[in-house]
Motif scaffolding. Structure first.
Motif, PDB file in Angstrom:
ATOM      1  N   ARG A   1      68.391  63.656  65.994  1.00 16.23           N
ATOM      2  CA  ARG A   1      68.896  63.113  67.263  1.00 16.23           C
ATOM      3  C   ARG A   1      67.756  62.824  68.233  1.00 16.23           C
ATOM      4  NH1 ARG A   1      70.729  60.877  71.355  1.00 16.23           N
ATOM      5  NH2 ARG A   1      72.267  61.751  72.727  1.00 16.23           N
ATOM      6  N   ARG A   2      66.775  63.685  68.264  1.00 16.54           N
ATOM      7  CA  ARG A   2      65.649  63.493  69.194  1.00 16.54           C
ATOM      8  C   ARG A   2      64.828  62.264  68.808  1.00 16.54           C
ATOM      9  NH1 ARG A   2      65.199  69.601  69.090  1.00 16.54           N
ATOM     10  NH2 ARG A   2      66.227  70.188  71.015  1.00 16.54           N
ATOM     11  N   LYS A   3      64.626  62.050  67.504  1.00 12.25           N
ATOM     12  CA  LYS A   3      63.897  60.861  67.064  1.00 12.25           C
ATOM     13  C   LYS A   3      64.685  59.603  67.390  1.00 12.25           C
ATOM     14  CE  LYS A   3      61.345  62.981  63.276  1.00 12.25           C
ATOM     15  NZ  LYS A   3      61.174  63.023  61.814  1.00 12.25           N
ATOM     16  N   SER A   4      65.981  59.685  67.208  1.00 11.29           N
ATOM     17  CA  SER A   4      66.830  58.541  67.511  1.00 11.29           C
ATOM     18  C   SER A   4      66.785  58.214  68.998  1.00 11.29           C
ATOM     19  CB  SER A   4      68.265  58.834  67.074  1.00 11.29           C
ATOM     20  OG  SER A   4      69.119  57.812  67.465  1.00 11.29           O
ATOM     21  N   GLN A   5      66.875  59.234  69.831  1.00 11.67           N
ATOM     22  CA  GLN A   5      66.834  59.003  71.270  1.00 11.67           C
ATOM     23  C   GLN A   5      65.462  58.474  71.689  1.00 11.67           C
ATOM     24  OE1 GLN A   5      68.480  62.144  73.541  1.00 11.67           O
ATOM     25  NE2 GLN A   5      68.331  61.047  75.459  1.00 11.67           N
ATOM     26  N   ALA A   6      64.396  59.000  71.091  1.00  6.52           N
ATOM     27  CA  ALA A   6      63.054  58.494  71.393  1.00  6.52           C
ATOM     28  C   ALA A   6      62.916  57.031  70.966  1.00  6.52           C
ATOM     29  CB  ALA A   6      61.994  59.343  70.696  1.00  6.52           C
ATOM     30  N   PHE A   7      63.542  56.667  69.851  1.00  4.80           N
ATOM     31  CA  PHE A   7      63.520  55.283  69.387  1.00  4.80           C
ATOM     32  C   PHE A   7      64.149  54.367  70.427  1.00  4.80           C
ATOM     33  CE2 PHE A   7      65.817  51.798  67.327  1.00  4.80           C
ATOM     34  CZ  PHE A   7      64.780  51.162  66.648  1.00  4.80           C
ATOM     35  N   TRP A   8      65.321  54.758  70.965  1.00  2.00           N
ATOM     36  CA  TRP A   8      66.004  53.909  71.941  1.00  2.00           C
ATOM     37  C   TRP A   8      65.294  53.907  73.288  1.00  2.00           C
ATOM     38  CZ3 TRP A   8      68.504  50.293  69.983  1.00  2.00           C
ATOM     39  CH2 TRP A   8      69.276  50.463  68.827  1.00  2.00           C
ATOM     40  N   GLU A   9      64.682  55.018  73.677  1.00  2.00           N
ATOM     41  CA  GLU A   9      63.894  55.026  74.913  1.00  2.00           C
ATOM     42  C   GLU A   9      62.692  54.103  74.777  1.00  2.00           C
ATOM     43  OE1 GLU A   9      63.079  59.176  75.470  1.00  2.00           O
ATOM     44  OE2 GLU A   9      65.059  59.556  76.350  1.00  2.00           O
ATOM     45  N   ASN A  10      62.076  54.086  73.608  1.00  2.00           N
ATOM     46  CA  ASN A  10      60.964  53.179  73.336  1.00  2.00           C
ATOM     47  C   ASN A  10      61.445  51.726  73.389  1.00  2.00           C
ATOM     48  OD1 ASN A  10      58.347  52.377  72.631  1.00  2.00           O
ATOM     49  ND2 ASN A  10      58.858  52.376  70.463  1.00  2.00           N
ATOM     50  N   TYR A  11      62.638  51.482  72.855  1.00  2.00           N
ATOM     51  CA  TYR A  11      63.205  50.136  72.905  1.00  2.00           C
ATOM     52  C   TYR A  11      63.367  49.677  74.364  1.00  2.00           C
ATOM     53  CZ  TYR A  11      66.674  46.429  73.017  1.00  2.00           C
ATOM     54  OH  TYR A  11      67.334  45.258  73.289  1.00  2.00           O
ATOM     55  N   LEU A  12      63.883  50.559  75.209  1.00  2.00           N
ATOM     56  CA  LEU A  12      64.092  50.195  76.608  1.00  2.00           C
ATOM     57  C   LEU A  12      62.770  49.927  77.326  1.00  2.00           C
ATOM     58  CD1 LEU A  12      66.991  52.609  77.640  1.00  2.00           C
ATOM     59  CD2 LEU A  12      67.084  50.129  77.318  1.00  2.00           C
ATOM     60  N   GLN A  13      61.707  50.623  76.940  1.00  2.00           N
ATOM     61  CA  GLN A  13      60.397  50.369  77.541  1.00  2.00           C
ATOM     62  C   GLN A  13      59.841  49.029  77.079  1.00  2.00           C
ATOM     63  OE1 GLN A  13      57.992  53.740  76.537  1.00  2.00           O
ATOM     64  NE2 GLN A  13      58.914  55.051  78.095  1.00  2.00           N
ATOM     65  N   GLU A  14      60.042  48.702  75.804  1.00  2.12           N
ATOM     66  CA  GLU A  14      59.522  47.444  75.270  1.00  2.12           C
ATOM     67  C   GLU A  14      60.375  46.239  75.659  1.00  2.12           C
ATOM     68  OE1 GLU A  14      59.149  47.911  71.058  1.00  2.12           O
ATOM     69  OE2 GLU A  14      57.563  49.411  71.233  1.00  2.12           O
ATOM     70  N   HIS A  15      61.659  46.455  75.896  1.00  4.22           N
ATOM     71  CA  HIS A  15      62.588  45.376  76.230  1.00  4.22           C
ATOM     72  C   HIS A  15      63.311  45.719  77.531  1.00  4.22           C
ATOM     73  CE1 HIS A  15      62.169  45.311  71.806  1.00  4.22           C
ATOM     74  NE2 HIS A  15      62.136  43.996  71.972  1.00  4.22           N
ATOM     75  N   PRO A  16      62.675  45.488  78.666  1.00  5.26           N
ATOM     76  CA  PRO A  16      63.307  45.857  79.933  1.00  5.26           C
ATOM     77  C   PRO A  16      64.578  45.055  80.233  1.00  5.26           C
ATOM     78  CG  PRO A  16      61.169  44.819  80.297  1.00  5.26           C
ATOM     79  CD  PRO A  16      61.338  44.955  78.834  1.00  5.26           C
ATOM     80  N   ASP A  17      64.740  43.899  79.585  1.00  3.29           N
ATOM     81  CA  ASP A  17      65.957  43.109  79.813  1.00  3.29           C
ATOM     82  C   ASP A  17      67.184  43.753  79.147  1.00  3.29           C
ATOM     83  OD1 ASP A  17      64.919  42.611  77.264  1.00  3.29           O
ATOM     84  OD2 ASP A  17      65.862  40.624  77.177  1.00  3.29           O
ATOM     85  N   ASN A  18      66.961  44.638  78.165  1.00  2.00           N
ATOM     86  CA  ASN A  18      68.016  45.392  77.481  1.00  2.00           C
ATOM     87  C   ASN A  18      69.116  44.471  76.946  1.00  2.00           C
ATOM     88  OD1 ASN A  18      69.486  47.519  76.443  1.00  2.00           O
ATOM     89  ND2 ASN A  18      70.167  48.286  78.434  1.00  2.00           N
ATOM     90  N   SER A  19      68.700  43.516  76.123  1.00  2.26           N
ATOM     91  CA  SER A  19      69.662  42.545  75.589  1.00  2.26           C
ATOM     92  C   SER A  19      70.690  43.177  74.645  1.00  2.26           C
ATOM     93  CB  SER A  19      68.913  41.418  74.870  1.00  2.26           C
ATOM     94  OG  SER A  19      68.145  41.949  73.813  1.00  2.26           O
ATOM     95  N   LEU A  20      70.351  44.321  74.047  1.00  6.94           N
ATOM     96  CA  LEU A  20      71.302  45.003  73.173  1.00  6.94           C
ATOM     97  C   LEU A  20      72.261  45.916  73.936  1.00  6.94           C
ATOM     98  CD1 LEU A  20      69.052  46.051  70.133  1.00  6.94           C
ATOM     99  CD2 LEU A  20      70.735  44.220  70.245  1.00  6.94           C
ATOM    100  N   ARG A  21      72.038  46.037  75.234  1.00  3.47           N
ATOM    101  CA  ARG A  21      72.878  46.896  76.090  1.00  3.47           C
ATOM    102  C   ARG A  21      72.856  48.357  75.626  1.00  3.47           C
ATOM    103  NH1 ARG A  21      77.241  42.358  75.901  1.00  3.47           N
ATOM    104  NH2 ARG A  21      76.525  41.051  77.595  1.00  3.47           N
ATOM    105  N   VAL A  22      71.654  48.872  75.484  1.00  2.75           N
ATOM    106  CA  VAL A  22      71.452  50.252  75.046  1.00  2.75           C
ATOM    107  C   VAL A  22      71.739  51.203  76.203  1.00  2.75           C
ATOM    108  CG1 VAL A  22      69.710  51.907  74.259  1.00  2.75           C
ATOM    109  CG2 VAL A  22      69.742  49.593  73.328  1.00  2.75           C
ATOM    110  N   ILE A  23      72.408  52.286  75.886  1.00  2.00           N
ATOM    111  CA  ILE A  23      72.672  53.342  76.862  1.00  2.00           C
ATOM    112  C   ILE A  23      72.124  54.642  76.279  1.00  2.00           C
ATOM    113  CG2 ILE A  23      74.432  54.668  78.077  1.00  2.00           C
ATOM    114  CD1 ILE A  23      76.255  52.247  77.870  1.00  2.00           C
TER     115      ILE A  23
END
Length: 187
Positions: A125-147
């Motif tokens: 779970r921690r790796k998964s959450q880190a993956f999505w936090e990294n996604y939000l840093q790389e893609h500030p527009d959040n086109s996938l609508r990650v929460i």
């Protein structure tokens, strides 16, 4: 036939299998409530999305995670184990109606073993959450609508699932032992 003459051992086995079933139901209830809670957060965050849009969002998130995550090999292994699990479950159901009692216990042990292994190799779970936090840093527009969901309740559910998986692993070895003992007497 020492195993059949030991009612304590047979009772302990039946109790452990019943406890496994209870753990599975509790785990399912916890997971279902967590999923509903997350769906409510998604609906509150994106109220203008229809059911079709929500399903499309979920499929996009899953596809993105499978493609770009380092856990893609794990997910392929998990899918293969699910297929083997269903196959073994079917064979165990067939063996249940044959006179071979040892085969039935072996089948139950194999099903419990595969269920435990699948739970134990699920992505962290921690790796998964880190993956999505990294996604939000790389893609500030959040086109996938990650929460990013709060992790406290999920970590408790995961801890319960791991304990349940370890108990299933114990019960699978207990079942293998029962099958071995019954096989020794051609039962």
């Amino acid at each position: 036939m020492p195993i059949l003459n030991s009612p304590v051992l047979v009772a302990a086995y039946l109790f452990s299998v019943c406890l496994v079933v209870v753990f599975i139901f509790v785990e399912k209830l916890l997971t279902t409530s967590a999923t509903k809670r997350k769906q409510e957060i998604v609906k509150a965050t994106y109220p203008n999305l229809s059911k079709k849009d929500l399903a499309f969002r979920k499929a996009n998130l899953l596809s993105y995670y499978r493609i770009y995550s380092a856990n893609s090999l794990n997910s392929k292994i998990i899918v293969a184990l699910y297929l083997v699990l269903f196959l073994v479950f079917g064979i165990t159901c067939v063996i249940a109606f044959t006179p071979s009692t040892s085969g039935f216990y072996f089948g139950i042990g194999l099903v419990l073993f595969l269920m435990a292994i699948i739970t134990l190799i699920l992505p962290n779970r921690r790796k998964s959450q880190a993956f999505w936090e990294n996604y939000l840093q790389e893609h500030p527009d959040n086109s996938l609508r990650v929460i990013i969901f709060p992790a406290e309740k999920d970590l408790k559910i995961i801890a319960f699932a791991k304990i349940s998986a370890l108990f299933r692993l114990f019960c699978s070895f207990f079942s293998f032992y029962m099958a071995y003992c019954l096989f020794q007497f051609n039962l």
